[in-house]
Design an enzyme around this catalytic site. Structure first.
Site, PDB file in Angstrom:
ATOM      1  N   VAL A  13      79.808  18.894  -5.486  1.00  0.00           N
ATOM      2  CA  VAL A  13      80.542  19.264  -6.700  1.00  0.00           C
ATOM      3  C   VAL A  13      79.608  19.375  -7.896  1.00  0.00           C
ATOM      4  O   VAL A  13      79.620  20.363  -8.637  1.00  0.00           O
ATOM      5  CB  VAL A  13      81.652  18.234  -7.000  1.00  0.00           C
ATOM      6  CG1 VAL A  13      82.332  18.550  -8.335  1.00  0.00           C
ATOM      7  CG2 VAL A  13      82.671  18.207  -5.875  1.00  0.00           C
ATOM      8  N   ASP A  31      71.299  11.641 -10.950  1.00  0.00           N
ATOM      9  CA  ASP A  31      71.746  11.102  -9.664  1.00  0.00           C
ATOM     10  C   ASP A  31      70.974   9.811  -9.394  1.00  0.00           C
ATOM     11  O   ASP A  31      69.825   9.667  -9.843  1.00  0.00           O
ATOM     12  CB  ASP A  31      71.496  12.108  -8.537  1.00  0.00           C
ATOM     13  CG  ASP A  31      72.330  11.823  -7.301  1.00  0.00           C
ATOM     14  OD1 ASP A  31      73.382  12.465  -7.126  1.00  0.00           O
ATOM     15  OD2 ASP A  31      71.937  10.938  -6.511  1.00  0.00           O
ATOM     16  N   ARG A  36      66.992  12.715  -3.669  1.00  0.00           N
ATOM     17  CA  ARG A  36      67.791  13.900  -4.028  1.00  0.00           C
ATOM     18  C   ARG A  36      67.187  14.594  -5.254  1.00  0.00           C
ATOM     19  O   ARG A  36      67.049  15.823  -5.278  1.00  0.00           O
ATOM     20  CB  ARG A  36      69.232  13.476  -4.302  1.00  0.00           C
ATOM     21  CG  ARG A  36      70.159  14.584  -4.825  1.00  0.00           C
ATOM     22  CD  ARG A  36      70.453  15.618  -3.786  1.00  0.00           C
ATOM     23  NE  ARG A  36      71.571  16.467  -4.174  1.00  0.00           N
ATOM     24  CZ  ARG A  36      71.792  17.669  -3.672  1.00  0.00           C
ATOM     25  NH1 ARG A  36      70.982  18.164  -2.759  1.00  0.00           N
ATOM     26  NH2 ARG A  36      72.821  18.385  -4.059  1.00  0.00           N
ATOM     27  N   THR A  85      84.909   9.867  -4.567  1.00  0.00           N
ATOM     28  CA  THR A  85      85.962   8.846  -4.647  1.00  0.00           C
ATOM     29  C   THR A  85      86.540   8.670  -3.237  1.00  0.00           C
ATOM     30  O   THR A  85      87.553   9.282  -2.889  1.00  0.00           O
ATOM     31  CB  THR A  85      87.078   9.246  -5.639  1.00  0.00           C
ATOM     32  OG1 THR A  85      87.394  10.641  -5.471  1.00  0.00           O
ATOM     33  CG2 THR A  85      86.646   9.001  -7.070  1.00  0.00           C
ATOM     34  N   CYS A 260      88.283  15.554   0.902  1.00  0.00           N
ATOM     35  CA  CYS A 260      89.485  15.777   0.080  1.00  0.00           C
ATOM     36  C   CYS A 260      90.787  15.581   0.847  1.00  0.00           C
ATOM     37  O   CYS A 260      91.511  14.627   0.610  1.00  0.00           O
ATOM     38  CB  CYS A 260      89.445  17.187  -0.523  1.00  0.00           C
ATOM     39  SG  CYS A 260      88.314  17.357  -1.914  1.00  0.00           S
TER      40      CYS A 260
END
Length: 419
Positions: A13, A31, A36, A85, A260
């Protein structure tokens, strides 16, 4: 006032959003993973959402920096949170990444700053869970010294057509002025446009029901697949016939995983139970979808028995471990449910996936991916993910091998069973 933006969390995202904002604003990508950050600084995105040449071009020609130090972003005035999340082992919301991100931002929060959350949450999480953290650590007052917004992410990993700028964005803010600022900010980079919600809670609720709705619809066709299998009716043929009506919804049966659809409903049901309501349809859909891996494995074992195979120590090849096709994302892949159930029956399972990162699969699921396999070496082959690469695998229906297609990817005449 000119915006300087910090994106907190550079996954599927956050990175695409960072790249788009960087072409119009001074932007910092933050981050906690130094590995990364180092890869991105070299112009490499392991999620494959951003092509290397494009990322390198943006880094070279625009105001884009990457960092693991929030102090480096202390002069930003817009902070956008795009952290995961997830749910815990008991299927309860795990807000740890969101809380940590809020704590981090709070250490540099200043007068007039706006914190925008994109992570999927239950209605009320932004103002009830995150804002108190921002206030406590920064010692600033909400809607007086700093402000918040919520603009739910709508990224579809692996989709090169519906990219971040081409998906209409829902926006919201904690005050009318903030809402207009947030909306204008996103409108400046989202070519598909925006929808300004009347409140943060409305925007939060809109996001969490988007995927809950899909989950319920997939649960319905999964249940149909179970019923039609018992009636010896081809589910795909039924759906094709029903789909000739203009208002029939085109959902197909399958494993429901990912970051999701298999997760978001639990955020909504958690909040519902917190206020004294026990949701029935949503949880029923979740239970059914969560049980599909076991159902599929049992169907495969039954087909193997019908072909007089000895189940214990038989070799099974599972094609695909990512949660969807042509994408390296392995988060919450429910293929693992099929694998675990087959292993419980005593079979030896090999997994082949040209898209998945072997080290990530080992870390997340404890599995060692195999190199390009020889299909004839296995008593059963299970097509779990419809990667384009699997079109070239030569299979042949015979009396000694079971071929099961979860995705209805191969021609019906070549397989022994499918959902």
């Amino acid at each position: 006032m000119e915006h300087k933006i910090c994106i907190v969390g550079l996954g599927y995202v956050g990175l695409p959003l960072t790249v788009e904002f960087a072409q119009k604003y001074q932007t910092i990508g933050f981050d906690i993973s130094q590995h990364r950050i180092d890869e991105l600084a070299r112009g490499y995105d392991r999620t494959l959402e951003i092509e290397d040449n494009y990322l390198s071009d943006v880094i070279e020609n625009h105001q884009l920096d990457f960092t693991t130090s929030i102090e480096f972003a202390a002069d930003c005035n817009i902070y956008i949170v795009t952290v995961p999340t997830p749910i815990d082992k008991n299927k309860r919301p795990d807000l740890t990444p969101l809380i940590k991100a809020s704590e981090t931002i709070a250490t540099v929060l200043k007068q007039g700053d706006i914190v925008i959350y994109e992570s999927t949450v239950y209605p009320g999480a932004t103002e009830e869970d995150c804002v108190p953290i921002l206030e406590r650590i920064s010692r600033l007052t909400y809607n007086q010294d700093f402000f918040c917004g919520y603009s739910p992410e709508r990224i579809n990993p692996g989709d090169k057509e519906h990219t971040v700028t081409k998906i209409l964005k829902v926006t919201s803010g904690s005050t009318q002025k903030t809402a207009l600022t947030v909306d204008a900010l996103y409108k400046s980079v989202i070519t598909a446009g925006t929808h300004l919600a009347p409140s943060i809670k409305v925007a939060e609720a809109a996001k969490v029901i988007e995927n809950s709705q899909r989950d319920i619809n997939i649960a319905f066709v999964n249940e149909l697949a179970v019923i039609f299998n018992k009636l010896d009716i081809d589910t795909q043929a039924v759906l094709a016939a029903a789909g000739t009506k203009w208002n029939f919804l085109g959902f197909t049966p399958g494993l429901v995983g990912g970051h999701c659809i298999g997760v978001d409903p639990y955020y909504l049901t958690h909040k519902a139970q917190e206020v004294g309501y026990n949701p029935e349809i949503i949880l029923a859909g979740r239970r059914l979808n969560d049980g599909m891996g076991s159902y599929v494995a049992n169907q495969i074992i039954k087909l193997m028995i019908k072909k007089h195979q000895q189940i214990a120590q038989s070799k099974v090849l599972v094609l695909g471990i990512t949660f969807k096709e042509n994408c390296p994302d392995i988060r919450n892949s429910r293929v693992i449910d099929v694998i675990t159930e087959l292993q419980d029956f005593g079979t030896a399972v090999d997994v082949y996936d040209p898209w998945a990162d072997s080290s990530e699969v080992k870390r997340e699921y404890g599995l060692d991916l195999v190199a390009v396999p020889e299909p004839s070496d296995y008593e059963a082959i299970v097509l779990a993910v419809s990667h384009d690469e699997f079109k070239g695998i030569r299979i042949e229906k015979n009396d000694k091998q079971v071929i099961y297609d979860i995705k209805s990817f191969w021609p019906e005449e070549l397989v022994d069973g499918r959902l």
